[in-house]
Design an enzyme around this catalytic site. Structure first.
Site, short mmCIF file in Angstrom:
data_model
loop_
_atom_site.label_atom_id
_atom_site.label_comp_id
_atom_site.label_asym_id
_atom_site.label_seq_id
_atom_site.Cartn_x
_atom_site.Cartn_y
_atom_site.Cartn_z
N TRP A 126 0.86 -1.18 0.00
CA TRP A 126 0.00 0.00 0.00
C TRP A 126 0.89 1.23 0.00
CZ3 TRP A 126 -5.02 -0.13 -0.91
CH2 TRP A 126 -5.77 1.02 -0.69
N GLU B 28 -0.67 -5.69 7.90
CA GLU B 28 -0.13 -7.05 7.78
C GLU B 28 1.36 -7.13 8.08
OE1 GLU B 28 -3.92 -6.66 5.99
OE2 GLU B 28 -2.13 -5.60 5.31
N CYS C 286 3.64 2.71 5.12
CA CYS C 286 3.24 4.11 5.07
C CYS C 286 1.74 4.20 5.34
CB CYS C 286 3.58 4.71 3.70
SG CYS C 286 3.07 6.42 3.51
N THR D 22 -11.15 9.69 8.90
CA THR D 22 -11.74 8.96 10.03
C THR D 22 -10.65 8.55 11.01
OG1 THR D 22 -11.47 6.77 9.03
CG2 THR D 22 -13.47 8.01 8.44
N HIS E 8 -9.72 5.63 11.59
CA HIS E 8 -9.11 4.39 11.11
C HIS E 8 -7.59 4.45 11.20
CE1 HIS E 8 -7.90 1.55 7.79
NE2 HIS E 8 -8.70 0.79 8.49
#
Length: 168
Positions: free
Chosen positions: A31, A67, A90, A96, A98
């Site tokens: 990601w 992960e 990163c 939000t 999150h």
């Protein structure tokens, strides 16, 4: 008064004894890969500059930063000759909460992996407010967090080495 550093990746060069025998695992989040690729490059180059043999650097990828602890645990479990693991990711703040949950879980998880295996597990994860901050810390004006992760890893291995072989 403390002076604010501009480039956070500056360090005093050092060599660890027998670095050519050290084996390092690097677990990288896919990601935000344009950021994590730069962090990986900085970490690999630094390890090699400090004497780690390129063939002794194992790189594995996981889908996201969440992960990373699981991937690091798998590397430590299935590759017992790995002396340490560097976790590269990163996490960029969104609208939000999150971000907070992920960052905290990742930090705690990486710490737990190191404690479980008795080997350094290095947190080289950017937690930034926006993409610009990430870019500035992935080879930009604030250095490269991958370089910092590699140096932290080697310093932790040097500590372990000094504790294992105290001077008489």
């Amino acid at each position: 008064m403390a002076e604010k550093k501009k480039n956070l990746s500056e360090f005093t060069p050092f060599k660890i004894n027998s670095a050519n025998h050290i084996r390092i695992g690097i677990v990288v989040s896919e990601w935000n890969d344009h950021i994590t690729d730069s962090l990986l490059k900085g970490a690999r180059e630094t390890l090699i500059e400090q004497g780690v043999a390129p063939e002794h650097i194992l790189v594995e990828y996981v889908p996201g930063s969440y992960e990373l602890p699981s991937g690091a645990d798998m590397v430590m479990t299935h590759c017992p000759d790995v002396d340490a693991v560097i976790c590269i990711g990163c996490i960029i703040q969104g609208e939000t909460r999150h971000f907070e949950f992920i960052a905290q879980a990742v930090a705690h998880g990486i710490m737990e992996v190191g404690l479980k295996h008795g080997k350094p597990a290095i947190f080289s994860v950017l937690t930034t407010q926006d993409m610009q901050q990430a870019e500035e810390r992935a080879g930009g004006k604030h250095g490269n967090k991958g370089v910092e992760g590699a140096i932290s890893c080697l310093k932790m291995l040097a500590l372990r080495q000094s504790l294992s072989n105290p001077k008489a």
